[in-house]
Design an enzyme around this catalytic site. Structure first.
Site, PDB file in Angstrom:
ATOM      1  N   CYS A 227      -5.669  53.960  -5.288  1.00 17.89           N
ATOM      2  CA  CYS A 227      -7.094  53.816  -5.578  1.00 17.89           C
ATOM      3  C   CYS A 227      -7.702  55.204  -5.563  1.00 17.89           C
ATOM      4  O   CYS A 227      -7.518  55.948  -4.600  1.00 17.89           O
ATOM      5  CB  CYS A 227      -7.779  52.920  -4.557  1.00 17.89           C
ATOM      6  SG  CYS A 227      -9.555  52.817  -4.850  1.00 17.89           S
TER       7      CYS A 227
ATOM      8  N   HIS B 210      -0.887  47.151  -0.797  1.00 14.36           N
ATOM      9  CA  HIS B 210      -0.338  48.428  -1.286  1.00 14.36           C
ATOM     10  C   HIS B 210       0.845  48.799  -0.390  1.00 14.36           C
ATOM     11  O   HIS B 210       0.938  48.359   0.760  1.00 14.36           O
ATOM     12  CB  HIS B 210      -1.439  49.489  -1.298  1.00 14.36           C
ATOM     13  CG  HIS B 210      -2.439  49.270  -2.402  1.00 14.36           C
ATOM     14  ND1 HIS B 210      -2.523  50.078  -3.511  1.00 14.36           N
ATOM     15  CD2 HIS B 210      -3.368  48.303  -2.591  1.00 14.36           C
ATOM     16  CE1 HIS B 210      -3.474  49.632  -4.323  1.00 14.36           C
ATOM     17  NE2 HIS B 210      -4.012  48.547  -3.784  1.00 14.36           N
TER      18      HIS B 210
ATOM     19  N   ASP C  25      -5.145  48.087 -11.698  1.00 13.10           N
ATOM     20  CA  ASP C  25      -5.061  48.770 -10.397  1.00 13.10           C
ATOM     21  C   ASP C  25      -3.986  49.847 -10.432  1.00 13.10           C
ATOM     22  O   ASP C  25      -4.079  50.855  -9.727  1.00 13.10           O
ATOM     23  CB  ASP C  25      -4.760  47.749  -9.285  1.00 13.10           C
ATOM     24  CG  ASP C  25      -5.182  48.245  -7.917  1.00 13.10           C
ATOM     25  OD1 ASP C  25      -5.870  49.279  -7.835  1.00 13.10           O
ATOM     26  OD2 ASP C  25      -4.832  47.594  -6.911  1.00 13.10           O
TER      27      ASP C  25
ATOM     28  N   ASN D 255       0.554  49.903  -5.582  1.00  9.13           N
ATOM     29  CA  ASN D 255       0.581  48.487  -5.233  1.00  9.13           C
ATOM     30  C   ASN D 255       2.029  48.115  -4.983  1.00  9.13           C
ATOM     31  O   ASN D 255       2.950  48.765  -5.482  1.00  9.13           O
ATOM     32  CB  ASN D 255       0.090  47.654  -6.426  1.00  9.13           C
ATOM     33  CG  ASN D 255      -1.372  47.821  -6.659  1.00  9.13           C
ATOM     34  OD1 ASN D 255      -1.801  48.811  -7.254  1.00  9.13           O
ATOM     35  ND2 ASN D 255      -2.148  46.885  -6.199  1.00  9.13           N
TER      36      ASN D 255
ATOM     37  N   HIS E 297      -3.259  41.189  -1.494  1.00 11.38           N
ATOM     38  CA  HIS E 297      -3.223  42.352  -2.401  1.00 11.38           C
ATOM     39  C   HIS E 297      -2.805  43.553  -1.556  1.00 11.38           C
ATOM     40  O   HIS E 297      -3.634  44.199  -0.919  1.00 11.38           O
ATOM     41  CB  HIS E 297      -4.624  42.544  -3.008  1.00 11.38           C
ATOM     42  CG  HIS E 297      -4.769  43.725  -3.903  1.00 11.38           C
ATOM     43  ND1 HIS E 297      -4.951  43.620  -5.271  1.00 11.38           N
ATOM     44  CD2 HIS E 297      -4.791  45.054  -3.651  1.00 11.38           C
ATOM     45  CE1 HIS E 297      -5.088  44.820  -5.802  1.00 11.38           C
ATOM     46  NE2 HIS E 297      -4.997  45.712  -4.837  1.00 11.38           N
TER      47      HIS E 297
HETATM   48  P1  HMG Z   1     -23.560  55.209  -9.481  1.00 14.76           P
HETATM   49  O1  HMG Z   1     -23.306  56.603  -9.988  1.00 14.76           O
HETATM   50  O2  HMG Z   1     -24.011  55.041  -8.079  1.00 14.76           O
HETATM   51  O3  HMG Z   1     -24.556  54.333 -10.353  1.00 14.76           O
HETATM   52  O4  HMG Z   1     -22.222  54.388  -9.731  1.00 14.76           O
HETATM   53  P2  HMG Z   1     -25.518  54.460 -11.532  1.00 14.76           P
HETATM   54  O5  HMG Z   1     -25.998  53.066 -11.729  1.00 14.76           O
HETATM   55  O6  HMG Z   1     -26.482  55.571 -11.235  1.00 14.76           O
HETATM   56  O7  HMG Z   1     -24.636  54.870 -12.815  1.00 14.76           O
HETATM   57  C1  HMG Z   1     -24.127  56.166 -13.062  1.00 14.76           C
HETATM   58  C2  HMG Z   1     -23.735  56.279 -14.527  1.00 14.76           C
HETATM   59  O8  HMG Z   1     -22.698  55.331 -14.826  1.00 14.76           O
HETATM   60  C3  HMG Z   1     -24.879  55.946 -15.475  1.00 14.76           C
HETATM   61  O9  HMG Z   1     -24.647  56.719 -16.658  1.00 14.76           O
HETATM   62  C4  HMG Z   1     -24.664  54.499 -15.807  1.00 14.76           C
HETATM   63  O10 HMG Z   1     -25.188  54.118 -17.043  1.00 14.76           O
HETATM   64  C5  HMG Z   1     -23.142  54.421 -15.850  1.00 14.76           C
HETATM   65  P3  HMG Z   1     -25.534  58.065 -16.936  1.00 14.76           P
HETATM   66  O11 HMG Z   1     -26.971  57.599 -16.950  1.00 14.76           O
HETATM   67  O12 HMG Z   1     -25.226  58.988 -15.790  1.00 14.76           O
HETATM   68  O13 HMG Z   1     -24.997  58.537 -18.274  1.00 14.76           O
HETATM   69  N1  HMG Z   1     -22.631  53.103 -15.507  1.00 14.76           N
HETATM   70  C6  HMG Z   1     -21.676  52.465 -16.208  1.00 14.76           C
HETATM   71  N2  HMG Z   1     -21.013  52.791 -17.328  1.00 14.76           N
HETATM   72  C7  HMG Z   1     -20.076  51.899 -17.783  1.00 14.76           C
HETATM   73  N3  HMG Z   1     -19.806  50.723 -17.150  1.00 14.76           N
HETATM   74  C8  HMG Z   1     -20.461  50.369 -16.029  1.00 14.76           C
HETATM   75  C9  HMG Z   1     -21.438  51.267 -15.519  1.00 14.76           C
HETATM   76  N4  HMG Z   1     -22.245  51.230 -14.439  1.00 14.76           N
HETATM   77  C10 HMG Z   1     -22.964  52.350 -14.442  1.00 14.76           C
HETATM   78  N5  HMG Z   1     -20.163  49.227 -15.416  1.00 14.76           N
HETATM   79  C11 HMG Z   1     -20.875  52.416  -9.960  1.00 14.76           C
HETATM   80  C12 HMG Z   1     -22.097  53.026  -9.315  1.00 14.76           C
HETATM   81  C13 HMG Z   1     -20.598  51.068  -9.318  1.00 14.76           C
HETATM   82  C14 HMG Z   1     -21.115  52.255 -11.452  1.00 14.76           C
HETATM   83  C15 HMG Z   1     -19.693  53.376  -9.702  1.00 14.76           C
HETATM   84  O14 HMG Z   1     -19.617  53.634  -8.343  1.00 14.76           O
HETATM   85  C16 HMG Z   1     -18.379  52.814 -10.191  1.00 14.76           C
HETATM   86  O15 HMG Z   1     -18.150  52.649 -11.370  1.00 14.76           O
HETATM   87  N6  HMG Z   1     -17.459  52.505  -9.245  1.00 14.76           N
HETATM   88  C17 HMG Z   1     -16.193  51.918  -9.565  1.00 14.76           C
HETATM   89  C18 HMG Z   1     -15.109  52.605  -8.811  1.00 14.76           C
HETATM   90  C19 HMG Z   1     -13.775  51.974  -9.148  1.00 14.76           C
HETATM   91  O16 HMG Z   1     -13.548  51.467 -10.237  1.00 14.76           O
HETATM   92  N7  HMG Z   1     -12.839  52.029  -8.164  1.00 14.76           N
HETATM   93  C20 HMG Z   1     -11.544  51.520  -8.318  1.00 14.76           C
HETATM   94  C21 HMG Z   1     -11.476  50.029  -8.332  1.00 14.76           C
HETATM   95  S1  HMG Z   1     -11.588  49.266  -6.712  1.00 14.76           S
HETATM   96  C22 HMG Z   1      -9.981  49.140  -6.200  1.00 14.76           C
HETATM   97  O17 HMG Z   1      -9.115  49.670  -6.816  1.00 14.76           O
HETATM   98  C23 HMG Z   1      -9.668  48.296  -5.002  1.00 14.76           C
HETATM   99  C24 HMG Z   1      -9.016  46.963  -5.379  1.00 14.76           C
HETATM  100  O18 HMG Z   1      -7.829  47.186  -6.136  1.00 14.76           O
HETATM  101  C25 HMG Z   1      -8.665  46.174  -4.133  1.00 14.76           C
HETATM  102  C26 HMG Z   1      -7.948  47.004  -3.090  1.00 14.76           C
HETATM  103  O19 HMG Z   1      -6.879  47.532  -3.351  1.00 14.76           O
HETATM  104  O20 HMG Z   1      -8.539  47.123  -2.012  1.00 14.76           O
HETATM  105  C27 HMG Z   1      -9.964  46.095  -6.227  1.00 14.76           C
HETATM  106 MG    MG Z   2      -5.782  47.766  -5.133  1.00 11.27          MG
END
Ligand code: HMG
Ligand code: MG
Length: 285
Positions: free
Chosen positions: A238, A207, A14, A247, A205
């Site tokens: 984020c 921030h 994170d 955080n 959790h």
């Molecule tokens: P999308 O663009 O809607 O979905 O993303 P998609 O299925 O069309 O995939 C797009 C491309 O990504 C494709 O590749 C997939 O193959 C690839 P392309 O055909 O364009 O070459 N792909 C992946 N590659 C590697 N690993 C994977 C994966 N999935 C798809 N797992 C998706 C949807 C969910 C993938 C995207 O929105 C995403 O990755 N989101 C993550 C965002 C993120 O990590 N945010 C930060 C973390 S959350 C946070 O910090 C909050 C937290 O700390 C708690 C808090 O503080 O509240 C947890």
């Molecule tokens: Mg977080």
């Protein structure tokens, strides 16, 4: 004897996910190795998300392959879908985390889908994890405030937390993603959640955007929570939450928790050393 409170270190995930400077894999491994000697039981070290969305986390498999795994420490990874789950499993993550939002606006910004659609993507992860004996943690973002939708109704958080537990998450981490919670708004949310989920299955959790994260930890301790996520050096934010800053710093959380008479089991010198390293990683100095 002092009652234990666990700090779950999330800095390598994170924290670092938000850094603009591409951080070399060796530096991430060095940070995790240092954290492994500090007394944590759980460290979140990687994300298996789309590298187009979060390029900084693209080397999760290499990080998990390169770290020196310490006995008794569980190394966790964030997984948004089955592609991510398969990656985390192949990289020998000890547990995975799914992450949903209590607000629709943040769900669309962070996962490109509605809350219900995100749960539908998590179902196969939960099913495979059950078959594989892999523990799954659940995160809920924006538990009091959303940068897109405004204040979050406590009932929405309670419904989602109960749903994640029913689906098989062993613990739900409640995220004040943009650090706007006050002890009062947080307490109102926690009371609603605690009507549905016991404190022993919850984590906080928080921030520190508004400088209230430690006060919010204190309010949560009063309601029975005993696990808190934190990031050494206050790393973080984020990428999909405008205005989200770090955080709560592990060293600050540890000090507040211990000043209230609890024990974290963390080695203070090792934490300060890791925090200095984390701060240096920000600048690349
Ligand atoms: P999308 O663009 O809607 O979905 O993303 P998609 O299925 O069309 O995939 C797009 C491309 O990504 C494709 O590749 C997939 O193959 C690839 P392309 O055909 O364009 O070459 N792909 C992946 N590659 C590697 N690993 C994977 C994966 N999935 C798809 N797992 C998706 C949807 C969910 C993938 C995207 O929105 C995403 O990755 N989101 C993550 C965002 C993120 O990590 N945010 C930060 C973390 S959350 C946070 O910090 C909050 C937290 O700390 C708690 C808090 O503080 O509240 C947890
Ligand atoms: Mg977080």
């Amino acid at each position: 004897m002092a009652e234990p409170v666990e700090i779950f270190e999330v800095g390598p995930r994170d924290g670092l996910q938000n850094e603009i400077r591409p951080i070399p894999t060796v530096e991430k491994i060095a940070l995790v190795d240092r954290l492994s000697q500090a007394g944590f039981r759980r460290i979140e070290v990687a994300s298996f998300v789309s590298p187009k969305w979060v390029p900084q986390m693209a080397d999760g498999a290499a990080v998990l392959a390169g770290i020196a795994r310490a006995p008794g420490v569980r190394y966790a990874a964030l997984t948004p879908n089955m592609t991510g789950y398969a990656g985390a499993r192949a990289a020998r993550a000890d547990e995975v985390a799914i992450f949903a939002s209590a607000s629709e606006g943040f769900s669309r910004a962070n996962l490109n889908c509605s809350v219900d659609d995100s749960i539908a993507r998590f179902l196969p992860i939960l099913e495979s994890a059950r078959a594989d004996g892999m523990a799954v943690r659940g995160y809920i973002s924006c538990v009091t405030d959303c940068p897109f939708d405004g204040p979050t109704p406590p009932g929405a958080v309670a419904d989602l937390a109960a749903r994640l537990i029913d689906l098989g998450c062993y613990e739900v981490s409640l995220g004040d993603t943009i650090g706007q919670a006050t002890p009062d708004s947080l307490t109102a949310m926690l009371r609603a959640v605690l009507d549905r989920v016991p404190a022993a299955r919850l984590a906080g959790h928080y921030h520190d955007t508004a400088g209230r994260a430690c006060d919010n930890i204190e309010a949560s301790l009063a309601l029975g929570l005993r696990v808190f996520d934190a990031a050494v050096g206050g790393l973080g934010g984020c990428p999909y939450a405008p205005g989200a800053q770090g955080n709560v710093a592990t060293e600050a959380a540890m000090d507040r928790i211990e000043s209230l008479g609890y024990t974290t089991g963390l080695n203070r010198a090792a934490i300060l050393d890791a925090a200095a390293m984390a701060r240096q990683m920000r600048t690349g100095a």
